[in-house]
Design a protein around this motif. Structure first.
Motif, mmCIF file in Angstrom:
data_model
loop_
_atom_site.group_PDB
_atom_site.id
_atom_site.type_symbol
_atom_site.label_atom_id
_atom_site.label_comp_id
_atom_site.label_asym_id
_atom_site.label_seq_id
_atom_site.Cartn_x
_atom_site.Cartn_y
_atom_site.Cartn_z
ATOM 1 N N GLU A 4 0.892 -1.191 0.049
ATOM 2 C CA GLU A 4 0.102 0.015 0.108
ATOM 3 C C GLU A 4 0.831 1.418 -0.215
ATOM 4 O OE1 GLU A 4 -2.284 -1.047 3.317
ATOM 5 O OE2 GLU A 4 -3.343 -2.712 1.902
ATOM 6 N N LYS A 5 2.144 1.049 0.788
ATOM 7 C CA LYS A 5 2.841 2.436 0.717
ATOM 8 C C LYS A 5 3.224 2.440 -0.630
ATOM 9 C CE LYS A 5 5.334 1.128 4.344
ATOM 10 N NZ LYS A 5 6.429 1.526 5.530
ATOM 11 N N ALA A 6 3.862 1.464 -1.150
ATOM 12 C CA ALA A 6 4.465 1.753 -2.605
ATOM 13 C C ALA A 6 3.333 2.239 -3.653
ATOM 14 C CB ALA A 6 5.159 0.301 -3.113
ATOM 15 N N ILE A 7 2.097 1.567 -3.570
ATOM 16 C CA ILE A 7 1.198 2.250 -4.304
ATOM 17 C C ILE A 7 0.919 3.592 -4.310
ATOM 18 C CG2 ILE A 7 -1.342 2.005 -4.677
ATOM 19 C CD1 ILE A 7 -1.089 -0.989 -4.096
ATOM 20 N N ALA A 8 0.808 4.023 -2.818
ATOM 21 C CA ALA A 8 0.334 5.426 -2.811
ATOM 22 C C ALA A 8 1.779 6.434 -3.559
ATOM 23 C CB ALA A 8 0.273 5.789 -1.252
ATOM 24 N N LYS A 9 2.644 6.182 -3.186
ATOM 25 C CA LYS A 9 3.816 6.873 -3.828
ATOM 26 C C LYS A 9 3.624 6.791 -5.475
ATOM 27 C CE LYS A 9 7.774 9.483 -3.375
ATOM 28 N NZ LYS A 9 7.774 9.700 -4.911
ATOM 29 N N ILE A 10 3.520 5.531 -5.793
ATOM 30 C CA ILE A 10 3.802 5.524 -7.464
ATOM 31 C C ILE A 10 2.587 6.206 -7.963
ATOM 32 C CG2 ILE A 10 3.483 3.763 -9.316
ATOM 33 C CD1 ILE A 10 5.342 1.727 -7.267
ATOM 34 N N TYR A 11 1.356 5.843 -7.435
ATOM 35 C CA TYR A 11 0.276 6.622 -8.061
ATOM 36 C C TYR A 11 0.305 8.125 -8.170
ATOM 37 C CZ TYR A 11 -4.842 6.506 -9.659
ATOM 38 O OH TYR A 11 -5.812 6.910 -10.032
ATOM 39 N N TYR A 12 0.805 8.526 -6.929
ATOM 40 C CA TYR A 12 0.826 9.932 -6.974
ATOM 41 C C TYR A 12 1.996 10.374 -7.990
ATOM 42 C CZ TYR A 12 2.056 14.701 -4.859
ATOM 43 O OH TYR A 12 2.206 15.986 -4.936
ATOM 44 N N ASP A 13 3.235 9.783 -7.996
ATOM 45 C CA ASP A 13 4.332 10.410 -8.999
ATOM 46 C C ASP A 13 3.713 10.052 -10.303
ATOM 47 O OD1 ASP A 13 5.898 10.759 -6.977
ATOM 48 O OD2 ASP A 13 7.219 8.830 -7.273
ATOM 49 N N MET A 14 2.670 9.248 -10.550
ATOM 50 C CA MET A 14 2.205 9.155 -11.999
ATOM 51 C C MET A 14 1.073 10.060 -12.213
ATOM 52 S SD MET A 14 2.070 4.899 -12.234
ATOM 53 C CE MET A 14 1.394 4.901 -13.927
#
Length: 443
Positions: free
Chosen positions: A308-318
Protein backbone atom coordinates in the motif's frame (compact mmCIF):
# COMPACT_ATOMS: atom_id res chain seq x y z
CA UNK A 1 -14.28 37.87 19.18
CA UNK A 2 -15.87 37.83 15.73
CA UNK A 3 -13.49 40.25 14.01
CA UNK A 4 -9.78 40.04 14.66
CA UNK A 5 -6.36 40.03 13.03
CA UNK A 6 -3.71 37.34 13.40
CA UNK A 7 -0.60 39.48 13.10
CA UNK A 8 2.87 38.73 11.71
CA UNK A 9 2.68 34.96 11.42
CA UNK A 10 4.38 32.99 8.66
CA UNK A 11 1.52 32.03 6.35
CA UNK A 12 2.05 28.80 4.41
CA UNK A 13 0.43 28.80 0.99
CA UNK A 14 -0.16 25.07 0.49
CA UNK A 15 -1.12 25.55 -3.17
CA UNK A 16 2.32 26.66 -4.30
CA UNK A 17 4.50 25.96 -1.27
CA UNK A 18 5.49 29.57 -0.66
CA UNK A 19 5.69 31.04 2.83
CA UNK A 20 5.56 34.70 3.80
CA UNK A 21 5.15 36.77 6.91
CA UNK A 22 1.76 38.41 6.91
CA UNK A 23 -1.43 39.07 8.83
CA UNK A 24 -4.89 37.55 8.42
CA UNK A 25 -8.08 39.44 9.16
CA UNK A 26 -10.94 37.16 10.17
CA UNK A 27 -14.53 38.39 10.13
CA UNK A 28 -17.29 36.05 11.22
CA UNK A 29 -16.35 32.62 9.89
CA UNK A 30 -14.34 33.95 6.95
CA UNK A 31 -10.84 35.06 6.03
CA UNK A 32 -11.70 38.64 5.08
CA UNK A 33 -8.28 39.91 4.06
CA UNK A 34 -4.63 38.85 4.00
CA UNK A 35 -2.00 41.55 4.54
CA UNK A 36 1.64 41.34 3.51
CA UNK A 37 4.26 42.29 6.10
CA UNK A 38 4.61 45.96 5.05
CA UNK A 39 0.90 46.71 4.62
CA UNK A 40 -0.86 48.97 7.13
CA UNK A 41 -3.37 47.10 9.28
CA UNK A 42 -6.79 48.58 10.07
CA UNK A 43 -7.20 50.06 13.53
CA UNK A 44 -9.74 49.27 16.21
CA UNK A 45 -9.64 45.49 15.64
CA UNK A 46 -8.48 42.90 18.17
CA UNK A 47 -4.97 41.62 17.48
CA UNK A 48 -3.55 38.13 18.04
CA UNK A 49 0.23 38.20 17.89
CA UNK A 50 1.56 35.27 15.85
CA UNK A 51 5.15 36.44 15.45
CA UNK A 52 7.44 33.43 15.15
CA UNK A 53 4.46 31.13 14.50
CA UNK A 54 3.43 29.27 11.32
CA UNK A 55 -0.11 29.26 9.97
CA UNK A 56 -1.55 26.37 7.94
CA UNK A 57 -5.11 25.59 6.84
CA UNK A 58 -7.18 23.31 9.04
CA UNK A 59 -6.30 19.69 8.30
CA UNK A 60 -8.69 17.19 6.67
CA UNK A 61 -8.90 13.50 7.63
CA UNK A 62 -10.18 11.85 4.46
CA UNK A 63 -11.13 8.50 5.99
CA UNK A 64 -12.44 8.10 9.51
CA UNK A 65 -15.46 6.93 11.46
CA UNK A 66 -16.40 9.80 13.73
CA UNK A 67 -18.24 9.39 16.99
CA UNK A 68 -19.76 11.99 19.30
CA UNK A 69 -17.47 10.76 22.11
CA UNK A 70 -14.28 11.85 20.36
CA UNK A 71 -15.38 14.48 17.83
CA UNK A 72 -13.64 17.33 19.72
CA UNK A 73 -10.33 15.45 19.62
CA UNK A 74 -10.13 16.00 15.87
CA UNK A 75 -10.31 19.80 16.15
CA UNK A 76 -7.96 19.81 19.14
CA UNK A 77 -5.50 18.07 16.79
CA UNK A 78 -5.97 20.73 14.10
CA UNK A 79 -8.30 18.52 12.03
CA UNK A 80 -11.21 20.79 11.19
CA UNK A 81 -12.90 18.64 8.51
CA UNK A 82 -13.43 14.88 8.24
CA UNK A 83 -14.72 12.56 5.55
CA UNK A 84 -16.77 9.93 7.34
CA UNK A 85 -16.62 6.71 5.32
CA UNK A 86 -19.64 4.65 6.43
CA UNK A 87 -21.80 5.20 9.45
CA UNK A 88 -25.25 6.70 9.58
CA UNK A 89 -26.09 10.26 8.61
CA UNK A 90 -29.07 10.35 10.95
CA UNK A 91 -26.92 9.22 13.89
CA UNK A 92 -24.40 11.94 13.06
CA UNK A 93 -27.01 14.66 12.45
CA UNK A 94 -26.38 16.30 15.84
CA UNK A 95 -22.74 16.78 14.82
CA UNK A 96 -23.38 17.59 11.16
CA UNK A 97 -25.82 20.37 12.04
CA UNK A 98 -23.46 22.18 14.42
CA UNK A 99 -22.46 25.73 13.41
CA UNK A 100 -19.21 26.38 11.55
CA UNK A 101 -17.37 27.52 14.66
CA UNK A 102 -18.31 24.54 16.86
CA UNK A 103 -15.40 22.66 18.47
CA UNK A 104 -16.07 19.57 16.35
CA UNK A 105 -15.01 18.98 12.76
CA UNK A 106 -17.03 19.73 9.67
CA UNK A 107 -18.35 16.34 8.49
CA UNK A 108 -18.53 15.16 4.88
CA UNK A 109 -20.39 11.90 5.40
CA UNK A 110 -21.55 8.81 3.62
CA UNK A 111 -24.43 6.83 5.10
CA UNK A 112 -24.45 3.12 5.90
CA UNK A 113 -22.28 0.90 3.72
CA UNK A 114 -23.74 -1.39 1.07
CA UNK A 115 -22.30 -4.90 1.37
CA UNK A 116 -23.01 -8.37 0.00
CA UNK A 117 -24.27 -11.40 1.92
CA UNK A 118 -23.72 -12.50 4.60
CA UNK A 119 -22.25 -9.07 5.52
CA UNK A 120 -18.80 -8.55 6.96
CA UNK A 121 -20.27 -6.55 9.83
CA UNK A 122 -23.28 -8.79 10.32
CA UNK A 123 -26.78 -8.56 8.81
CA UNK A 124 -28.52 -5.36 7.72
CA UNK A 125 -28.47 -2.69 10.44
CA UNK A 126 -28.32 1.08 10.78
CA UNK A 127 -24.64 0.84 9.77
CA UNK A 128 -24.88 -1.50 6.78
CA UNK A 129 -27.31 -2.71 4.15
CA UNK A 130 -26.56 -6.29 3.17
CA UNK A 131 -28.00 -7.32 -0.19
CA UNK A 132 -27.31 -9.27 -3.38
CA UNK A 133 -30.21 -7.54 -5.17
CA UNK A 134 -29.26 -4.72 -7.59
CA UNK A 135 -32.68 -3.09 -7.27
CA UNK A 136 -32.44 -3.03 -3.48
CA UNK A 137 -29.06 -1.31 -3.82
CA UNK A 138 -30.57 1.33 -6.13
CA UNK A 139 -33.36 1.93 -3.64
CA UNK A 140 -30.79 2.30 -0.84
CA UNK A 141 -28.80 4.84 -2.84
CA UNK A 142 -31.97 6.89 -3.32
CA UNK A 143 -32.72 6.69 0.41
CA UNK A 144 -29.20 7.85 1.22
CA UNK A 145 -29.55 10.79 -1.17
CA UNK A 146 -32.72 11.83 0.70
CA UNK A 147 -31.04 11.79 4.11
CA UNK A 148 -28.09 13.86 2.86
CA UNK A 149 -25.26 11.42 2.15
CA UNK A 150 -22.41 13.18 0.33
CA UNK A 151 -21.12 9.96 -1.27
CA UNK A 152 -21.88 6.23 -1.34
CA UNK A 153 -19.73 3.62 0.43
CA UNK A 154 -19.56 0.02 -0.79
CA UNK A 155 -17.95 -2.93 0.96
CA UNK A 156 -15.89 -5.84 -0.30
CA UNK A 157 -18.44 -8.67 -0.35
CA UNK A 158 -20.74 -6.78 -2.70
CA UNK A 159 -21.62 -8.64 -5.93
CA UNK A 160 -20.36 -7.13 -9.18
CA UNK A 161 -23.89 -6.51 -10.55
CA UNK A 162 -24.95 -4.86 -7.27
CA UNK A 163 -21.86 -2.63 -7.36
CA UNK A 164 -22.68 -1.63 -10.95
CA UNK A 165 -26.28 -0.82 -10.02
CA UNK A 166 -25.25 1.28 -7.01
CA UNK A 167 -22.72 3.24 -9.08
CA UNK A 168 -25.23 3.80 -11.87
CA UNK A 169 -27.85 5.08 -9.42
CA UNK A 170 -25.35 7.32 -7.60
CA UNK A 171 -24.31 8.94 -10.89
CA UNK A 172 -27.89 10.12 -11.40
CA UNK A 173 -27.39 12.29 -8.31
CA UNK A 174 -23.77 13.26 -9.06
CA UNK A 175 -22.52 11.32 -6.06
CA UNK A 176 -19.15 9.60 -6.04
CA UNK A 177 -18.82 6.00 -4.89
CA UNK A 178 -16.10 4.63 -2.61
CA UNK A 179 -15.22 1.01 -1.92
CA UNK A 180 -13.23 -0.91 0.68
CA UNK A 181 -11.84 -4.10 -0.88
CA UNK A 182 -9.58 -5.19 2.00
CA UNK A 183 -11.73 -8.28 2.68
CA UNK A 184 -12.88 -8.85 -0.89
CA UNK A 185 -12.90 -12.45 -2.04
CA UNK A 186 -12.96 -11.90 -5.79
CA UNK A 187 -13.44 -8.23 -6.71
CA UNK A 188 -10.26 -6.30 -7.51
CA UNK A 189 -9.45 -2.61 -7.65
CA UNK A 190 -9.64 -2.71 -11.45
CA UNK A 191 -13.09 -4.36 -11.32
CA UNK A 192 -14.29 -1.45 -9.17
CA UNK A 193 -12.71 1.18 -11.44
CA UNK A 194 -14.23 -0.38 -14.55
CA UNK A 195 -17.63 -0.22 -12.83
CA UNK A 196 -17.22 3.51 -12.21
CA UNK A 197 -16.19 3.49 -8.54
CA UNK A 198 -14.19 6.67 -7.89
CA UNK A 199 -12.58 6.06 -4.50
CA UNK A 200 -10.44 3.10 -3.50
CA UNK A 201 -10.13 3.16 0.28
CA UNK A 202 -6.97 1.79 1.94
CA UNK A 203 -5.42 1.36 -1.55
CA UNK A 204 -7.20 -1.99 -1.32
CA UNK A 205 -7.90 -4.47 -4.10
CA UNK A 206 -4.51 -3.98 -5.74
CA UNK A 207 -3.16 -7.20 -4.22
CA UNK A 208 -6.23 -9.03 -5.55
CA UNK A 209 -5.48 -7.68 -9.03
CA UNK A 210 -1.74 -8.35 -8.91
CA UNK A 211 -2.03 -11.89 -7.53
CA UNK A 212 -5.17 -13.42 -8.99
CA UNK A 213 -6.80 -15.82 -6.56
CA UNK A 214 -5.24 -14.21 -3.50
CA UNK A 215 -7.42 -12.88 -0.69
CA UNK A 216 -7.29 -12.94 3.10
CA UNK A 217 -9.47 -16.05 3.29
CA UNK A 218 -7.46 -18.49 1.15
CA UNK A 219 -4.65 -20.68 2.42
CA UNK A 220 -1.80 -18.19 2.75
CA UNK A 221 0.83 -20.94 2.67
CA UNK A 222 -0.12 -21.83 -0.90
CA UNK A 223 0.72 -18.25 -1.91
CA UNK A 224 3.86 -17.96 0.20
CA UNK A 225 5.89 -17.12 -2.93
CA UNK A 226 4.47 -13.58 -2.86
CA UNK A 227 7.14 -11.17 -1.61
CA UNK A 228 5.06 -8.79 0.50
CA UNK A 229 8.16 -7.08 1.89
CA UNK A 230 9.39 -5.99 -1.55
CA UNK A 231 6.38 -5.11 -3.71
CA UNK A 232 6.66 -5.61 -7.47
CA UNK A 233 7.09 -2.03 -8.71
CA UNK A 234 6.43 -2.86 -12.36
CA UNK A 235 3.18 -4.66 -11.61
CA UNK A 236 2.07 -1.71 -9.48
CA UNK A 237 2.87 0.77 -12.28
CA UNK A 238 0.94 -1.35 -14.76
CA UNK A 239 -2.20 -1.31 -12.59
CA UNK A 240 -1.77 2.35 -11.63
CA UNK A 241 -1.66 3.30 -15.31
CA UNK A 242 -5.02 1.59 -15.83
CA UNK A 243 -6.47 3.21 -12.69
CA UNK A 244 -5.38 6.66 -13.86
CA UNK A 245 -7.43 6.21 -17.03
CA UNK A 246 -10.51 5.92 -14.80
CA UNK A 247 -9.55 8.97 -12.68
CA UNK A 248 -9.65 6.87 -9.54
CA UNK A 249 -8.66 8.50 -6.22
CA UNK A 250 -6.79 6.76 -3.41
CA UNK A 251 -6.90 7.17 0.36
CA UNK A 252 -4.27 4.68 1.56
CA UNK A 253 -4.71 5.05 5.37
CA UNK A 254 -1.21 3.67 5.93
CA UNK A 255 -1.18 4.52 9.63
CA UNK A 256 -3.76 1.90 10.57
CA UNK A 257 -1.40 -0.97 9.69
CA UNK A 258 1.64 1.00 10.85
CA UNK A 259 0.21 1.12 14.37
CA UNK A 260 -0.56 -2.62 14.28
CA UNK A 261 2.86 -3.63 12.95
CA UNK A 262 4.66 -1.52 15.57
CA UNK A 263 2.52 -2.82 18.44
CA UNK A 264 3.34 -2.77 21.34
CA UNK A 265 5.85 -0.01 20.44
CA UNK A 266 3.25 1.94 18.45
CA UNK A 267 3.26 5.71 17.84
CA UNK A 268 1.88 7.40 20.96
CA UNK A 269 3.54 10.73 21.74
CA UNK A 270 2.71 12.39 25.02
CA UNK A 271 0.30 15.26 24.41
CA UNK A 272 -2.98 16.60 25.73
CA UNK A 273 -5.13 15.11 22.95
CA UNK A 274 -3.83 11.56 23.30
CA UNK A 275 -4.08 11.84 27.08
CA UNK A 276 -7.74 12.85 26.75
CA UNK A 277 -8.55 10.13 24.18
CA UNK A 278 -7.01 7.53 26.47
CA UNK A 279 -9.71 8.32 29.04
CA UNK A 280 -12.56 7.30 26.72
CA UNK A 281 -13.55 3.79 27.81
CA UNK A 282 -15.42 3.12 24.56
CA UNK A 283 -12.33 3.26 22.34
CA UNK A 284 -9.83 2.00 24.91
CA UNK A 285 -11.88 -1.17 25.40
CA UNK A 286 -12.19 -1.59 21.63
CA UNK A 287 -8.42 -1.18 21.11
CA UNK A 288 -7.71 -3.59 23.96
CA UNK A 289 -9.97 -6.20 22.34
CA UNK A 290 -8.23 -5.68 19.01
CA UNK A 291 -4.79 -5.96 20.60
CA UNK A 292 -5.72 -9.46 21.81
CA UNK A 293 -5.75 -10.47 18.13
CA UNK A 294 -2.63 -8.51 17.18
CA UNK A 295 -0.67 -11.55 15.97
CA UNK A 296 -3.44 -12.42 13.54
CA UNK A 297 -3.75 -8.78 12.41
CA UNK A 298 -0.02 -8.64 11.72
CA UNK A 299 -0.05 -11.97 9.89
CA UNK A 300 -3.08 -11.31 7.70
CA UNK A 301 -4.42 -7.73 7.51
CA UNK A 302 -1.12 -5.90 7.78
CA UNK A 303 0.82 -8.08 5.35
CA UNK A 304 -0.10 -5.70 2.47
CA UNK A 305 1.30 -2.66 4.32
CA UNK A 306 4.44 -2.25 2.20
CA UNK A 307 2.41 -2.78 -0.95
CA UNK A 308 0.00 0.00 0.00
CA UNK A 309 2.87 2.38 0.74
CA UNK A 310 4.42 1.61 -2.65
CA UNK A 311 1.06 2.11 -4.40
CA UNK A 312 0.52 5.49 -2.72
CA UNK A 313 3.89 6.86 -3.87
CA UNK A 314 3.80 5.39 -7.39
CA UNK A 315 0.22 6.49 -8.06
CA UNK A 316 0.99 10.02 -6.86
CA UNK A 317 4.18 10.20 -8.95
CA UNK A 318 2.17 9.13 -12.00
CA UNK A 319 -0.23 12.04 -11.47
CA UNK A 320 -2.95 10.35 -9.43
CA UNK A 321 -4.90 11.80 -6.50
CA UNK A 322 -3.65 10.47 -3.16
CA UNK A 323 -5.01 11.95 0.07
CA UNK A 324 -4.42 11.48 3.79
CA UNK A 325 -6.80 9.48 5.99
CA UNK A 326 -6.55 7.31 9.10
CA UNK A 327 -9.52 4.93 9.48
CA UNK A 328 -9.82 6.15 13.09
CA UNK A 329 -10.66 4.39 15.39
CA UNK A 330 -9.94 1.16 13.45
CA UNK A 331 -7.67 -1.65 14.66
CA UNK A 332 -5.34 -0.37 17.45
CA UNK A 333 -4.56 3.06 18.89
CA UNK A 334 -5.58 5.18 15.93
CA UNK A 335 -6.00 8.26 18.12
CA UNK A 336 -8.81 10.52 16.85
CA UNK A 337 -7.39 13.53 15.04
CA UNK A 338 -3.87 13.16 16.33
CA UNK A 339 -3.05 10.02 14.34
CA UNK A 340 -3.44 12.00 11.10
CA UNK A 341 -0.13 13.61 12.03
CA UNK A 342 1.48 10.17 12.04
CA UNK A 343 -0.07 9.50 8.61
CA UNK A 344 1.66 12.66 7.35
CA UNK A 345 4.95 11.39 8.79
CA UNK A 346 4.48 8.15 6.83
CA UNK A 347 3.83 10.16 3.65
CA UNK A 348 7.25 11.77 4.16
CA UNK A 349 8.88 8.44 5.06
CA UNK A 350 7.81 6.93 1.72
CA UNK A 351 9.19 9.82 -0.30
CA UNK A 352 6.66 12.67 -0.33
CA UNK A 353 8.08 16.09 0.48
CA UNK A 354 6.80 17.90 3.57
CA UNK A 355 4.74 20.16 1.30
CA UNK A 356 3.26 17.22 -0.61
CA UNK A 357 2.31 15.52 2.64
CA UNK A 358 0.67 18.71 3.88
CA UNK A 359 -1.18 19.08 0.56
CA UNK A 360 -2.57 15.54 0.96
CA UNK A 361 -4.39 16.72 4.11
CA UNK A 362 -5.35 20.21 2.93
CA UNK A 363 -5.68 21.55 -0.61
CA UNK A 364 -5.59 18.21 -2.46
CA UNK A 365 -8.02 16.67 0.01
CA UNK A 366 -10.46 19.58 -0.35
CA UNK A 367 -10.22 19.57 -4.15
CA UNK A 368 -10.77 15.81 -4.31
CA UNK A 369 -14.29 16.21 -2.88
CA UNK A 370 -14.98 19.64 -4.39
CA UNK A 371 -15.00 21.58 -1.11
CA UNK A 372 -14.03 25.01 -2.41
CA UNK A 373 -14.04 27.04 0.80
CA UNK A 374 -11.46 25.09 2.79
CA UNK A 375 -7.98 23.61 2.45
CA UNK A 376 -6.20 26.84 1.48
CA UNK A 377 -5.63 30.12 3.31
CA UNK A 378 -7.09 32.76 1.02
CA UNK A 379 -9.52 35.64 1.12
CA UNK A 380 -13.14 34.49 1.12
CA UNK A 381 -12.40 31.01 2.43
CA UNK A 382 -13.70 29.65 5.73
CA UNK A 383 -11.38 30.62 8.58
CA UNK A 384 -10.17 27.15 9.55
CA UNK A 385 -6.57 27.75 10.61
CA UNK A 386 -3.95 26.01 12.71
CA UNK A 387 -1.22 28.12 14.31
CA UNK A 388 1.94 26.07 14.83
CA UNK A 389 5.01 26.79 16.92
CA UNK A 390 7.44 25.64 14.24
CA UNK A 391 7.73 25.21 10.47
CA UNK A 392 6.09 22.03 9.07
CA UNK A 393 7.83 22.52 5.71
CA UNK A 394 11.15 21.89 7.47
CA UNK A 395 9.88 18.89 9.45
CA UNK A 396 6.38 17.46 9.06
CA UNK A 397 6.40 16.50 12.76
CA UNK A 398 5.92 20.20 13.52
CA UNK A 399 2.23 19.91 12.55
CA UNK A 400 1.83 18.29 15.99
CA UNK A 401 3.17 21.32 17.87
CA UNK A 402 -0.05 23.34 17.96
CA UNK A 403 -0.24 26.81 19.51
CA UNK A 404 -3.96 27.31 18.93
CA UNK A 405 -6.72 26.49 16.45
CA UNK A 406 -9.27 28.65 14.65
CA UNK A 407 -12.40 26.78 13.60
CA UNK A 408 -14.96 28.66 11.52
CA UNK A 409 -13.54 31.96 12.75
CA UNK A 410 -13.50 31.08 16.46
CA UNK A 411 -10.20 30.92 18.36
CA UNK A 412 -9.59 27.91 20.58
CA UNK A 413 -6.80 26.47 22.66
CA UNK A 414 -6.55 22.68 22.70
CA UNK A 415 -7.69 22.71 26.34
CA UNK A 416 -10.81 24.73 25.47
CA UNK A 417 -11.78 22.29 22.72
CA UNK A 418 -11.27 19.24 24.91
CA UNK A 419 -13.48 20.77 27.60
CA UNK A 420 -16.36 20.05 25.18
CA UNK A 421 -15.86 16.25 25.25
CA UNK A 422 -19.30 14.91 26.21
CA UNK A 423 -19.97 12.57 29.10
CA UNK A 424 -20.86 8.94 28.38
CA UNK A 425 -24.34 9.69 29.72
CA UNK A 426 -24.84 12.44 27.11
CA UNK A 427 -23.68 10.12 24.32
CA UNK A 428 -25.97 7.31 25.45
CA UNK A 429 -28.94 9.71 25.41
CA UNK A 430 -28.10 10.72 21.83
CA UNK A 431 -27.81 7.09 20.73
CA UNK A 432 -31.11 6.16 22.43
CA UNK A 433 -32.85 9.06 20.69
CA UNK A 434 -31.46 7.94 17.33
CA UNK A 435 -32.37 4.27 17.94
CA UNK A 436 -35.99 5.20 18.73
CA UNK A 437 -36.19 7.28 15.57
CA UNK A 438 -34.59 4.55 13.43
CA UNK A 439 -36.99 1.90 14.74
CA UNK A 440 -39.92 4.23 14.18
CA UNK A 441 -38.90 4.62 10.54
CA UNK A 442 -38.77 0.83 10.25
CA UNK A 443 -35.49 0.73 8.33
Amino acid sequence: MRNFIIKNGTIIDVENGSSYVGSIEVEGNTVKRIFKRDEVLPEGIDIIDAEGKYIIPGLIDMHCHINERFAPHFVASGVTTVRNTAGNVMLLSKLIEQPDDAPIPRIYASDRMIDGTPGQWGPTSYGALVTDDPEEARKEVRRQVEVGAKFIKLYGWIKREVMAAAVDEAKKYNLEVAIDLVNSKDLTTLDAAECGVTWIEHASGFAHEMYKGWNLFVDQEELSHIDWENPDQEKIKEICKKMLAYNVKLCPTMVIYDQSIKYPEFWSPKNIVIESASKINYIMQYWKQQSEHIDSIKKYNAKTHNLEKAIAKIYYDMGGTVVAGTDTPGLVYTYPGMVLHRELEIFVEIGFSELEALQAATVNAAKSINLDGIGVIKEGNIADLVILNDNPLEDIKHTQDIHFIIKGGKVYTQEEILSHVPSEEEVEKSIAKFTDKWELLGK
